[in-house]
Enzyme design. Structure first.
Site, PDB file in Angstrom:
ATOM      1  N   GLY A  27      31.761 -29.888 -29.852  1.00  0.00           N
ATOM      2  CA  GLY A  27      31.133 -30.167 -31.126  1.00  0.00           C
ATOM      3  C   GLY A  27      30.467 -28.958 -31.747  1.00  0.00           C
ATOM      4  N   ASN A  28      29.588 -29.223 -32.745  1.00  0.00           N
ATOM      5  CA  ASN A  28      28.986 -28.163 -33.560  1.00  0.00           C
ATOM      6  C   ASN A  28      30.091 -27.267 -34.109  1.00  0.00           C
ATOM      7  OD1 ASN A  28      26.852 -25.321 -33.317  1.00  0.00           O
ATOM      8  ND2 ASN A  28      26.599 -27.026 -34.720  1.00  0.00           N
ATOM      9  N   LEU A  29      31.038 -27.897 -34.768  1.00  0.00           N
ATOM     10  CA  LEU A  29      32.289 -27.239 -35.124  1.00  0.00           C
ATOM     11  C   LEU A  29      32.109 -26.175 -36.203  1.00  0.00           C
ATOM     12  CD1 LEU A  29      34.636 -30.369 -35.223  1.00  0.00           C
ATOM     13  CD2 LEU A  29      34.038 -28.908 -33.262  1.00  0.00           C
ATOM     14  N   HIS A  33      36.911 -23.503 -34.455  1.00  0.00           N
ATOM     15  CA  HIS A  33      37.440 -24.787 -34.001  1.00  0.00           C
ATOM     16  C   HIS A  33      38.491 -25.329 -34.968  1.00  0.00           C
ATOM     17  CE1 HIS A  33      33.292 -24.959 -32.096  1.00  0.00           C
ATOM     18  NE2 HIS A  33      34.066 -25.202 -31.056  1.00  0.00           N
ATOM     19  N   GLN A  57      29.319 -28.506 -16.613  1.00  0.00           N
ATOM     20  CA  GLN A  57      29.524 -27.061 -16.710  1.00  0.00           C
ATOM     21  C   GLN A  57      28.249 -26.294 -17.073  1.00  0.00           C
ATOM     22  OE1 GLN A  57      32.419 -27.833 -19.935  1.00  0.00           O
ATOM     23  NE2 GLN A  57      31.585 -26.017 -20.946  1.00  0.00           N
ATOM     24  N   LYS A 146      38.736 -16.810 -27.379  1.00  0.00           N
ATOM     25  CA  LYS A 146      37.382 -16.261 -27.211  1.00  0.00           C
ATOM     26  C   LYS A 146      36.889 -16.505 -25.794  1.00  0.00           C
ATOM     27  CE  LYS A 146      33.465 -18.009 -28.693  1.00  0.00           C
ATOM     28  NZ  LYS A 146      32.505 -17.740 -27.568  1.00  0.00           N
ATOM     29  N   ASP A 147      37.199 -17.683 -25.267  1.00  0.00           N
ATOM     30  CA  ASP A 147      36.889 -17.998 -23.868  1.00  0.00           C
ATOM     31  C   ASP A 147      38.106 -17.613 -23.015  1.00  0.00           C
ATOM     32  OD1 ASP A 147      34.216 -19.445 -24.168  1.00  0.00           O
ATOM     33  OD2 ASP A 147      35.494 -20.560 -25.563  1.00  0.00           O
ATOM     34  N   GLN A 150      38.396 -18.734 -19.330  1.00  0.00           N
ATOM     35  CA  GLN A 150      38.578 -20.177 -19.320  1.00  0.00           C
ATOM     36  C   GLN A 150      40.016 -20.544 -19.664  1.00  0.00           C
ATOM     37  OE1 GLN A 150      35.680 -23.077 -21.197  1.00  0.00           O
ATOM     38  NE2 GLN A 150      37.273 -23.110 -22.754  1.00  0.00           N
ATOM     39  N   SER A 183      29.304 -21.518 -31.432  1.00  0.00           N
ATOM     40  CA  SER A 183      28.236 -22.477 -31.704  1.00  0.00           C
ATOM     41  C   SER A 183      26.875 -21.892 -31.367  1.00  0.00           C
ATOM     42  CB  SER A 183      28.469 -23.761 -30.895  1.00  0.00           C
ATOM     43  OG  SER A 183      29.669 -24.386 -31.302  1.00  0.00           O
TER      44      SER A 183
END
Length: 283
Positions: A27-29, A33, A57, A146-147, A150, A183
């Site tokens: 969220g907090n798009l 995103h 996490q 960006k991640d 991950q 975010s």
């Protein structure tokens, strides 16, 4: 757009949809995103997004409780992007009983870089992503570059578990001054936000030095990393790492891999004030 929190209801709505594309988020798009939603549409239909702030996490001293939650604004943005379903489970929906089974990535990939500074982080990420993929059962799933670590771990997890899903990487979206959208950028003060683009500048400087090293052999890779760490430290940052790694496995780069033309990536994490930012740059 249908907003669903129950797993069985989600599966009922997606029954027979064997080309669904999926974008999991917390969220907090922001525009980063939304670019993933557009990429997802290019690879499948319908587009399913999820919003779930995953407690598994977050470390004991991290920002789970204060992580920005902006559900109504997120819904408005997803509707404009034509997302078909927003899966927004509560913790009780997704974890109706304690999640005692966990997915533990291999140490050589999960315990380095982010995994070193955030113990258990990737175990929590892999566990929730595997569960979300099981709920949605998409043809493709999109994750941002960006991640970077991950993305690699999730891609390897999908491969080793033979999951019937293709993991699609999405390019990092940046502000005009080069700062990667995140975010957590909202935590930055005005002064810190003005300083934040220096993280990307440090990565570009490392890349220039690596390419110069390939031509002139003037520094070692370790020296180049140290120069960048010292530069950020002198500007008031608290770097956790700046690391030059092989793209294929995130193993430390060497002069041999450089000479062989091995694709490299520079990864960094550093605190500016109380805000921890991550970024990367491929070579």
């Amino acid at each position: 757009m249908k907003i669903i929190s129950d797993i069985q209801e989600l599966r009922d709505h997606l029954r027979g949809q064997n080309r669904a594309s999926f974008v999991p988020t917390m969220g907090n798009l922001h525009e980063g995103h939304l670019s993933l939603m557009r990429l997802a549409r290019q690879h499948g239909d319908p587009v399913v997004a999820s919003i779930f702030v995953n407690r598994l996490q977050f470390g004991p001293n991290e920002d789970f409780d204060s992580y920005p939650r902006t559900m109504q604004a997120d819904i408005d943005k997803l509707e404009k992007e034509g997302v078909y379903i927003l899966f927004a489970p509560t913790e009780r929906d997704l974890y109706p009983q304690p999640q005692e089974y966990r997915v533990d990535p291999p140490q050589q990939l999960g315990d380095i870089l982010e995994g070193e500074f955030r113990p258990g982080f990737f175990k929590g990420v892999c566990t929730v992503v595997l569960k979300l993929l099981s709920c949605v059962q998409p043809k493709v799933a999109v994750f941002g570059k960006k991640d970077y670590q991950q993305l690699m771990i999730i891609r390897q997890m999908a491969k080793q578990f033979a999951l019937p899903v293709e993991i699609i990487p999405g390019e990092t979206v940046r502000a005009e001054d080069g700062l990667a959208l995140s975010s957590r950028n909202g935590y930055l003060s005005t002064e810190e936000r003005a300083e934040a683009p220096e993280l990307q500048k440090a990565l570009r400087d490392v890349r220039a030095r690596v390419l110069d090293l390939n031509e002139r052999n003037t520094h070692s890779l370790i020296e180049i990393e140290k120069i960048a760490v010292d530069l950020l430290t002198s500007r008031g940052w608290q770097p956790d790492y700046i690391a030059i790694r092989q793209q294929c496995d995130l193993a430390p780069a060497s002069n041999e891999s450089l000479k062989a033309g091995e694709p490299l990536v520079i990864l960094t994490a550093a605190k500016l004030g109380k805000t921890r930012l991550i970024d990367n740059l491929e070579i």
